[in-house]
Enzyme design. Structure first.
Site: not given
Length: 334
Positions: A82, A140-142, A144
């Protein structure tokens, strides 16, 4: 009741499918099989091959199977990836969620369970992480996942949908070897992979302020996780039946074991279960940003869902090792 499970051919999704089906719930799966395997699914569970970003595929799944609730487990989920590809993660995780919720609202579906993550918290400095611990995702994963929670709650309020956001901690184990996690992304499969190749597993830092100097994490058995999804689905059904879909049916809960296991303790359990004591785990430097301790409080899940975890870290490692050996026969010690 018929539940649409997105990503249902994946590692987590397939366990959720099994939990709901065993409980007598109707199940249909939407999965683009980019990371899932159709053979994980029971033969009588319909599989629609498609992405949640494809509105036509989602509409077809809901309409053709009389879907009355959705459990959304489909997502991109690798933290490092991510960081390298944030546009991909925002498109797949947030655009996909938006498309799915639009279809849900249009069809009048009134129950929605969202697979979130402990990654929403970021680096914490508390003994137990509660749902009120401030969220400050580091990837970015967290991001989203946190934005996904906001979107789910807002859509629930606006369209009368009872919603649940489930924040997973570290998932391990499997119900049967056939349902094992075949990816090498999480700590236990990474350890298995290195042992199988004759390489020492790595411990990142042994100078943390913990009893043995290694970082402490919370691991939850994937079967316990799947049972929590079943509990959430039934909780939302009760909320909807009571006429509380527009807001009071919204819940957000941590799903963890409530027990901290150090990296050194985990390495010792893996060595015992696998019978592979050599090469022994090797200590290297800390990774930037790794907190000393991350352990969940699951008290809200117990109160809201009537759910408590039943399996410990040895159960997780034992079942995961059996699954690993099914797919990597060379790993088993003769």
């Amino acid at each position: 009741m018929t539940w649409l499970i997105t990503g249902g051919a994946g590692f987590i999704g397939a366990h959720v499918v099994r939990a709901l089906k065993d409980a007598g719930e109707g199940v249909v799966v939407l999965d683009d099989v980019s990371a899932g395997f159709p053979e994980r699914l029971p033969a009588d569970v319909p599989l629609i091959r498609g992405s949640v970003t494809d509105r036509a595929a989602v509409d077809r799944a809901i309409a053709e199977h009389g879907v009355t609730g959705v459990i959304h487990t489909a997502a991109k989920k690798q933290v490092g990836e991510s960081v390298e590809q944030p546009l991909l993660y925002y498109r797949e995780n947030l655009l996909g969620l938006t498309t799915l919720l639009e279809a849900v609202a249009a069809a009048g579906v009134r129950r929605f369970v969202f697979s979130s993550s402990a990654a929403v918290y970021g680096s914490v400095d508390v003994d137990l992480v509660t749902e009120d611990t401030p969220c400050a995702p580091l990837s970015p994963y967290g991001e989203t996942k946190l934005a996904g929670e906001w979107l789910v709650r807002a859509a629930g309020q606006a369209h009368g949908i009872a919603t649940a956001c489930l924040r997973y901690f570290n998932i391990a184990g499997c119900a049967t070897p056939e349902l094992a996690d075949t990816g090498v992304f999480n700590v236990i499969p990474i350890y298995f992979d290195r042992l199988t190749r004759g390489e020492a597993p790595l411990i990142y830092g042994d100078d943390y302020p913990t009893p043995d100097g290694t970082a402490i994490r919370d691991y939850i058995h994937v079967v316990d996780l799947a049972e929590a999804h079943l509990a959430a689905a039934r909780r939302l059904s009760r909320a909807d039946a009571a006429g509380s879909g527009s807001g009071s049916g919204d819940i957000t809960v941590n799903l963890g074991s409530g027990t901290g296991v150090s990296v050194r303790e985990l390495a010792d359990v893996i060595a015992e279960v696998s019978g592979r004591h050599e090469p022994a785990a090797r200590v290297v430097g800390r990774r930037p940003g790794d907190p000393a301790r991350v352990v969940a409080s699951y008290e809200r899940a117990k109160r809201e869902l009537g759910w408590t975890p039943q399996r410990d870290v040895r159960d997780m490692v034992t079942s995961a090792w059996e699954g690993w050996c099914l797919h990597h026969p060379e790993a088993r010690v003769s």
